[in-house]
Design a protein around this motif. Structure first.
Motif, PDB file in Angstrom:
ATOM      1  N   ARG A   1      28.665  33.805  33.839  1.00  0.00           N
ATOM      2  CA  ARG A   1      27.899  35.041  34.004  1.00  0.00           C
ATOM      3  C   ARG A   1      28.436  35.871  35.165  1.00  0.00           C
ATOM      4  O   ARG A   1      28.534  37.093  35.071  1.00  0.00           O
ATOM      5  CB  ARG A   1      26.429  34.723  34.220  1.00  0.00           C
ATOM      6  N   VAL A   2      28.779  35.202  36.270  1.00  0.00           N
ATOM      7  CA  VAL A   2      29.314  35.913  37.431  1.00  0.00           C
ATOM      8  C   VAL A   2      30.666  36.534  37.091  1.00  0.00           C
ATOM      9  O   VAL A   2      30.957  37.674  37.469  1.00  0.00           O
ATOM     10  CB  VAL A   2      29.423  34.959  38.644  1.00  0.00           C
ATOM     11  N   GLN A   3      31.485  35.814  36.347  1.00  0.00           N
ATOM     12  CA  GLN A   3      32.784  36.354  35.936  1.00  0.00           C
ATOM     13  C   GLN A   3      32.611  37.576  35.041  1.00  0.00           C
ATOM     14  O   GLN A   3      33.360  38.546  35.151  1.00  0.00           O
ATOM     15  CB  GLN A   3      33.600  35.293  35.222  1.00  0.00           C
ATOM     16  N   LYS A   4      31.645  37.537  34.164  1.00  0.00           N
ATOM     17  CA  LYS A   4      31.394  38.685  33.284  1.00  0.00           C
ATOM     18  C   LYS A   4      30.934  39.897  34.099  1.00  0.00           C
ATOM     19  O   LYS A   4      31.355  41.024  33.844  1.00  0.00           O
ATOM     20  CB  LYS A   4      30.336  38.345  32.233  1.00  0.00           C
ATOM     21  N   ILE A   5      30.076  39.682  35.079  1.00  0.00           N
ATOM     22  CA  ILE A   5      29.590  40.782  35.910  1.00  0.00           C
ATOM     23  C   ILE A   5      30.734  41.371  36.730  1.00  0.00           C
ATOM     24  O   ILE A   5      30.889  42.597  36.809  1.00  0.00           O
ATOM     25  CB  ILE A   5      28.434  40.311  36.819  1.00  0.00           C
TER      26      ILE A   5
ATOM     27  N   LEU B   1      32.970  43.356  34.458  1.00  0.00           N
ATOM     28  CA  LEU B   1      32.372  44.647  34.109  1.00  0.00           C
ATOM     29  C   LEU B   1      32.504  45.633  35.262  1.00  0.00           C
ATOM     30  O   LEU B   1      32.834  46.813  35.053  1.00  0.00           O
ATOM     31  CB  LEU B   1      30.900  44.454  33.729  1.00  0.00           C
ATOM     32  N   VAL B   2      32.288  45.160  36.496  1.00  0.00           N
ATOM     33  CA  VAL B   2      32.430  46.028  37.668  1.00  0.00           C
ATOM     34  C   VAL B   2      33.874  46.501  37.800  1.00  0.00           C
ATOM     35  O   VAL B   2      34.137  47.683  38.061  1.00  0.00           O
ATOM     36  CB  VAL B   2      31.956  45.295  38.948  1.00  0.00           C
ATOM     37  N   PHE B   3      34.849  45.610  37.609  1.00  0.00           N
ATOM     38  CA  PHE B   3      36.260  45.992  37.690  1.00  0.00           C
ATOM     39  C   PHE B   3      36.619  47.000  36.608  1.00  0.00           C
ATOM     40  O   PHE B   3      37.320  47.973  36.866  1.00  0.00           O
ATOM     41  CB  PHE B   3      37.153  44.765  37.572  1.00  0.00           C
ATOM     42  N   THR B   4      36.139  46.776  35.394  1.00  0.00           N
ATOM     43  CA  THR B   4      36.467  47.680  34.288  1.00  0.00           C
ATOM     44  C   THR B   4      35.864  49.065  34.524  1.00  0.00           C
ATOM     45  O   THR B   4      36.548  50.081  34.349  1.00  0.00           O
ATOM     46  CB  THR B   4      35.957  47.102  32.959  1.00  0.00           C
TER      47      THR B   4
ATOM     48  N   TYR C   1      36.403  54.801  36.672  1.00  0.00           N
ATOM     49  CA  TYR C   1      36.021  55.739  37.731  1.00  0.00           C
ATOM     50  C   TYR C   1      37.245  56.215  38.504  1.00  0.00           C
ATOM     51  O   TYR C   1      37.405  57.410  38.763  1.00  0.00           O
ATOM     52  CB  TYR C   1      35.008  55.084  38.674  1.00  0.00           C
ATOM     53  N   VAL C   2      38.116  55.285  38.882  1.00  0.00           N
ATOM     54  CA  VAL C   2      39.325  55.644  39.634  1.00  0.00           C
ATOM     55  C   VAL C   2      40.225  56.543  38.797  1.00  0.00           C
ATOM     56  O   VAL C   2      40.776  57.532  39.298  1.00  0.00           O
ATOM     57  CB  VAL C   2      40.069  54.371  40.106  1.00  0.00           C
TER      58      VAL C   2
ATOM     59  N   LEU D   1      45.511  48.099  36.965  1.00  0.00           N
ATOM     60  CA  LEU D   1      45.317  46.718  37.421  1.00  0.00           C
ATOM     61  C   LEU D   1      43.838  46.328  37.371  1.00  0.00           C
ATOM     62  O   LEU D   1      43.507  45.226  36.911  1.00  0.00           O
ATOM     63  CB  LEU D   1      45.860  46.538  38.832  1.00  0.00           C
ATOM     64  N   LEU D   2      42.955  47.198  37.821  1.00  0.00           N
ATOM     65  CA  LEU D   2      41.521  46.905  37.749  1.00  0.00           C
ATOM     66  C   LEU D   2      41.069  46.706  36.304  1.00  0.00           C
ATOM     67  O   LEU D   2      40.272  45.816  36.011  1.00  0.00           O
ATOM     68  CB  LEU D   2      40.707  48.023  38.393  1.00  0.00           C
ATOM     69  N   PHE D   3      41.602  47.523  35.397  1.00  0.00           N
ATOM     70  CA  PHE D   3      41.232  47.402  33.993  1.00  0.00           C
ATOM     71  C   PHE D   3      41.743  46.083  33.401  1.00  0.00           C
ATOM     72  O   PHE D   3      41.012  45.397  32.686  1.00  0.00           O
ATOM     73  CB  PHE D   3      41.790  48.591  33.197  1.00  0.00           C
TER      74      PHE D   3
END
Length: 173
Positions: A47-51, A54-57, A62-63, A127-129
């Motif tokens: 669950r933490v990895q998914k969150i 999602l934040v990175f994606t 946004y960037v 890279l974030l994506f």
């Protein structure tokens, strides 16, 4: 002769082996080892990895929008972002920026493009994506290690080479 009741103490006394839960003693962990394993254990949770994915994606999108919008509105947003402080950010007009993402988008674009690595700021979004999709779906769109290595090389060399090639054109700035 009296019948003897069978209990755990008598089994141990007779030399019989005790049950598993009685033999094992819990190991005592040190405070440093338990805190480390607790943090890594939380990060290993799906669950933490998914969150985080999602934040990175979402951050990559946004960037990418902030950088793209800054490339078109840099002349108006640069003056705003250059003098931006937290006081100014919260007090003044939210529509002062011409960036699609507002004052924060103008500031992110200014820091990445003007103060940072220029157009190769898109590498950060890529890279974030890639990392976000890897954490979200366990699908590796791009090899993360190679992407990081080549992107870091690109983000250092691209501004240097373009600054050398176009030094006469950009004397206005």
């Amino acid at each position: 002769m009296a019948k003897r009741k069978s209990n755990i103490i008598s089994k141990i006394e007779e030399g019989k082996e005790a049950e598993d839960f009685e033999k094992d003693k819990p190991e005592v962990e040190t405070a440093a080892a338990s805190s480390k394993s607790g943090v890594f254990r939380r990060l290993a949770d799906e669950r933490v990895q998914k969150i985080i994915g999602l934040v990175f994606t979402l951050s990559s999108v946004y960037v990418a929008f902030a950088v793209s919008s800054f490339l078109f509105t840099w002349d108006k947003d640069q003056q705003l972002a250059r003098h931006m402080s937290w006081d100014y950010f919260w007090k003044y007009d939210p529509l002062a920026a011409h960036n699609i993402l507002g004052k924060l988008g103008a500031w992110v674009g200014y820091m990445l493009v003007y103060k940072g690595v220029g157009v190769s700021a898109y590498y950060i979004a890529v890279l974030l994506f890639a990392v976000g999709v890897k954490l979200l779906s366990q699908v590796e769109l791009l090899p993360i290690g190679k992407t990081f290595k080549y992107g870091l090389l690109l983000s250092v060399w691209f501004p240097l080479v373009s600054g050398f090639l176009f030094q006469d054109i950009w004397q206005v700035l």
